[in-house]
Design an enzyme around this catalytic site. Structure first.
Site, PDB file in Angstrom:
ATOM      1  CB  SER A  48      -0.419   9.183  -0.748  1.00  0.00           C
ATOM      2  OG  SER A  48      -1.154   9.314   0.215  1.00  0.00           O
ATOM      3  CG  ASP A  73      -1.700   2.607   1.419  1.00  0.00           C
ATOM      4  OD1 ASP A  73      -2.485   1.625   1.360  1.00  0.00           O
ATOM      5  OD2 ASP A  73      -1.634   3.705   1.351  1.00  0.00           O
ATOM      6  CD  GLU A  75      -1.134   0.481  -4.200  1.00  0.00           C
ATOM      7  OE1 GLU A  75      -0.630   0.356  -5.183  1.00  0.00           O
ATOM      8  OE2 GLU A  75      -1.033   1.672  -3.633  1.00  0.00           O
ATOM      9  CD  GLU A 113      -5.515   5.913  -6.758  1.00  0.00           C
ATOM     10  OE1 GLU A 113      -5.324   5.049  -5.843  1.00  0.00           O
ATOM     11  OE2 GLU A 113      -4.945   6.766  -7.103  1.00  0.00           O
TER      12      GLU A 113
END
Ligand code: KIV
Length: 271
Positions: free
Chosen positions: A45, A87, A117, A184
């Site tokens: 992010s 991440d 992810e 999420e």
């Protein structure tokens, strides 16, 4: 206290919730440590909130290494040391060899765990990373790196079919050896089902109050986002009535609210 996969597993066994904050530098890490937050996520992010880009897709492995080193330096100076998750950026884990090569860079930079992810297609990669000594946090639901295939930042898991798919994904990644999973922007009821059907710790963001932990981006929870999502709460505004409100107070208020179940509430969840 130095937090680890072991101390956090213990919290789950004792039914105690923990808090995660996404942060990207040494100074915020020091403030987060002062509030005794258990986990710092060096999230991609940063592409949006630090670099001002419109998605996380352009973020590179070199940038994730740079920010992980900064967070790790801040973390090393504190009495309360958070577990650091970093991440893996877009396309850095599209096959197992790339995943191992790039995860090693992040671990050398100071990460204690990497986050990927995606669903069941990452089960084999997850097992291989864990076998090589690299703990894994999975991430399903709204996966921002897939914004171009998802067609926008939308709530996921609303149809019966999608719900079954996400539950199957979570079970496969749990079985593959992941320690945590980020859920999420999914309906609260689905997050509850996943939490009750798996053994790893679930970390919610827009997933209701029944997950084992919550995560928020530091700038969001301090009121610095211009267009905050429904699940965001401004904890700095919350402490503003105190005589000397501070960023550390805001992080402490967040940790306390997660622990006592007063955050998130109905206004922060999706159906
Ligand atoms: O990149 C990030 O900060 C994240 C969290 C919002 C879960 O993935």
């Amino acid at each position: 206290m130095k937090h680890s996969t072991k101390t956090l597993r213990q919290r789950k066994n004792e039914n105690l919730k923990f808090s995660v904050v996404a942060a990207y530098d040494a100074s915020f890490t020091t403030a987060i440590n002062q509030a005794e937050i258990e986990v710092i996520l060096v999230g991609d992010s940063l592409g949006m909130v630090v670099q001002g880009k419109d998605s996380t897709v352009p973020v590179t492995i070199e940038q994730m290494v740079y920010h992980t080193e900064a967070v790790a330096r801040g973390n090393a100076c504190s009495d309360s040391q958070a577990l650091i998750i970093t991440d893996m950026p877009f396309m850095s884990y599209a096959n197992i060899d790339d995943a191992l090569f790039n995860a090693a860079k992040l671990m050398r930079a100071g990460a204690n765990m990497v986050k990927l992810e995606g669903g069941a297609w990452l089960a084999e990669t997850t097992t291989k990373l864990v076998e090589c000594g690299i703990p894994v946090c999975a991430h399903i639901g709204l996966t921002p790196q897939s914004v171009n295939t998802l067609g926008g930042y939308k709530v996921q898991g609303r149809s019966d079919e999608q719900q079954q798919q996400l539950l199957n994904d979570a079970k496969a990644l749990d079985k593959a050896g992941a320690d945590f999973i980020v859920l999420e922007c999914i309906p609260k009821s689905l997050a509850t089902t996943i939490t009750n059907s798996t053994s790893f710790s679930t970390i919610g963001i827009g997933a209701g109050s029944d997950t084992d932990a919550q995560v928020l981006v530091c700038y969001d929870m301090l009121g610095l986002s211009s267009n905050p999502a429904k699940f965001v709460k401004n904890f700095l505004a919350d402490t503003a009535t105190a005589k000397a409100p501070s960023i550390v107070d805001a992080f402490s208020a967040y940790k306390q609210a997660v622990e006592n179940g007063s955050y998130p509430t109905k206004e922060h969840e999706y159906q």
